[in-house]
Design a protein around this motif. Structure first.
Motif, PDB file in Angstrom:
ATOM      1  N   ILE A 152       0.834  -1.204   0.000  1.00  0.00           N
ATOM      2  CA  ILE A 152       0.000   0.000   0.000  1.00  0.00           C
ATOM      3  C   ILE A 152       0.866   1.250   0.000  1.00  0.00           C
ATOM      4  O   ILE A 152       0.624   2.202  -0.746  1.00  0.00           O
ATOM      5  CB  ILE A 152      -0.952  -0.018   1.203  1.00  0.00           C
ATOM      6  N   ASP A 153       1.906   1.265   0.816  1.00  0.00           N
ATOM      7  CA  ASP A 153       2.799   2.429   0.884  1.00  0.00           C
ATOM      8  C   ASP A 153       3.509   2.684  -0.441  1.00  0.00           C
ATOM      9  O   ASP A 153       3.668   3.833  -0.865  1.00  0.00           O
ATOM     10  CB  ASP A 153       3.840   2.235   1.990  1.00  0.00           C
ATOM     11  N   ILE A 189      -3.227   6.063  -7.068  1.00  0.00           N
ATOM     12  CA  ILE A 189      -3.343   6.141  -8.529  1.00  0.00           C
ATOM     13  C   ILE A 189      -2.159   6.892  -9.122  1.00  0.00           C
ATOM     14  O   ILE A 189      -1.760   6.649 -10.268  1.00  0.00           O
ATOM     15  CB  ILE A 189      -4.692   6.812  -8.933  1.00  0.00           C
ATOM     16  N   GLU A 190      -1.531   7.783  -8.341  1.00  0.00           N
ATOM     17  CA  GLU A 190      -0.375   8.513  -8.827  1.00  0.00           C
ATOM     18  C   GLU A 190       0.819   7.596  -9.087  1.00  0.00           C
ATOM     19  O   GLU A 190       1.761   7.985  -9.790  1.00  0.00           O
ATOM     20  CB  GLU A 190       0.032   9.601  -7.820  1.00  0.00           C
ATOM     21  N   CYS A 191       0.783   6.395  -8.507  1.00  0.00           N
ATOM     22  CA  CYS A 191       1.867   5.432  -8.719  1.00  0.00           C
ATOM     23  C   CYS A 191       1.727   4.688 -10.045  1.00  0.00           C
ATOM     24  O   CYS A 191       2.637   3.961 -10.437  1.00  0.00           O
ATOM     25  CB  CYS A 191       1.905   4.416  -7.572  1.00  0.00           C
ATOM     26  N   THR A 192       0.599   4.824 -10.708  1.00  0.00           N
ATOM     27  CA  THR A 192       0.361   4.107 -11.955  1.00  0.00           C
ATOM     28  C   THR A 192       0.904   4.902 -13.135  1.00  0.00           C
ATOM     29  O   THR A 192       1.104   6.119 -13.059  1.00  0.00           O
ATOM     30  CB  THR A 192      -1.136   3.842 -12.158  1.00  0.00           C
ATOM     31  N   ASP A 216      -9.948  -3.829   3.675  1.00  0.00           N
ATOM     32  CA  ASP A 216     -10.103  -2.927   4.827  1.00  0.00           C
ATOM     33  C   ASP A 216      -9.526  -1.548   4.512  1.00  0.00           C
ATOM     34  O   ASP A 216     -10.138  -0.517   4.820  1.00  0.00           O
ATOM     35  CB  ASP A 216      -9.401  -3.510   6.058  1.00  0.00           C
ATOM     36  N   HIS A 217      -8.345  -1.537   3.904  1.00  0.00           N
ATOM     37  CA  HIS A 217      -7.732  -0.252   3.525  1.00  0.00           C
ATOM     38  C   HIS A 217      -8.602   0.476   2.503  1.00  0.00           C
ATOM     39  O   HIS A 217      -8.836   1.691   2.636  1.00  0.00           O
ATOM     40  CB  HIS A 217      -6.340  -0.484   2.949  1.00  0.00           C
TER      41      HIS A 217
END
Length: 207
Positions: free
Chosen positions: A18-19, A24-27, A78-79
Motif C-alpha cells: 500500500i505504501d 493512482i499517482e503510482c500508476t 479494509d484499507h
C-alpha cells in the motif's frame, strides 16, 4: 500457487504494498489513458477483480463508472473501504465472483492474474465470461515475455505470458480480442494488456 497461498503472501506484505503502490499517482500515465478509454465504452457495472488497495476502483468511479472492487486479501479491502468510503469493496476471488450470469458490463483484471498458475487460467476466464453480459468487455494487464515461464516476483511466484498465448486462452473462453498493447518502461519488466469483448452467443466452457 494456490489462491490461499498467494493471498497469505500479499497479506504479509500488505502495508508495504500500500505504501509503495497503493495510489493512482503510482500508476503509469499510459495505463490510465488506456483504461480510461476502455472504461468509457463499458455499459454497466465494472468489476475491478484483484483490486488490491482499491485505487483503480476509486479512479474508475471518479471517471463516472459504477465500479466495485474485489480482492481475496482482507487487509487490502479494509484499507480500500477506509480510503474510499464512497466505493463498494468486498472480499472475493476471481474464480468465484458471486454475481449473477450476464450481469456485469466490464471486468478490469489489472495484474491480478499474474500469480495464477497457467492451468487455472481457463477456469478464471470462464468465470469472467459467465458474469459478463453479451458484448461486455474485459481488460487484462500482465507481464509480457517470449515464453510462458514463472519468475520470482517480489511477493510470490508470478508468470510471464506471451501475448499470443494469453490471447488464445481468452478467445477460447468465449471472447473476441479487440486490442493488444505492449511496452517496456525503463527499469521495469515488459508490460502488456489485452482488451476483449464477450461474444454475444453462448459461452464456451473452459477446456
Amino acid at each position: 500457487m494456490p489462491v490461499g497461498q498467494v493471498s497469505a503472501a500479499y497479506a504479509g506484505r500488505a502495508a508495504d504494498y500500500i505504501d509503495a503502490l497503493g495510489r493512482i499517482e503510482c500508476t503509469a500515465e499510459q495505463d490510465r489513458a488506456m483504461i480510461g478509454a476502455w472504461a468509457g465504452g463499458v455499459d454497466g457495472l465494472v468489476l475491478d477483480v484483484g483490486c488490491g488497495p482499491g485505487h483503480w476502483t476509486a479512479w474508475l468511479q471518479d471517471q463516472g463508472r459504477d465500479a466495485e472492487g474485489i480482492d481475496p486479501v482482507a487487509a487490502f479491502i479494509d484499507h480500500a473501504r477506509a480510503a474510499y468510503p464512497r466505493v463498494s469493496f468486498r472480499v472475493g476471488r476471481a474464480e468465484h465472483l458471486d454475481v449473477a450470469d450476464d450481469s456485469v458490463g466490464g471486468i478490469l483484471a489489472w495484474y491480478s492474474l499474474i500469480h495464477t498458475p497457467p492451468a487455472d487460467i481457463p477456469a478464471v476466464l470462464g468465470e469472467f465470461a459467465r458474469v459478463l453480459a453479451p458484448g461486455g468487455s474485459l481488460a487484462v494487464g500482465f507481464f509480457d515475455g517470449p515464453d510462458l515461464t514463472p519468475f520470482n516476483h517480489q511477493v510470490t511466484t508470478a508468470y510471464f505470458w506471451p501475448i499470443a498465448a494469453l490471447t488464445q486462452r481468452i478467445e477460447d473462453a468465449g471472447f473476441t480480442v479487440t486490442a493488444r498493447h505492449s511496452r517496456t518502461d525503463p527499469g521495469a519488466r515488459p508490460h502488456a494488456a489485452i482488451v476483449a469483448r464477450r461474444q454475444p452467443t453462448g459461452r464456451i466452457q473452459p477446456r
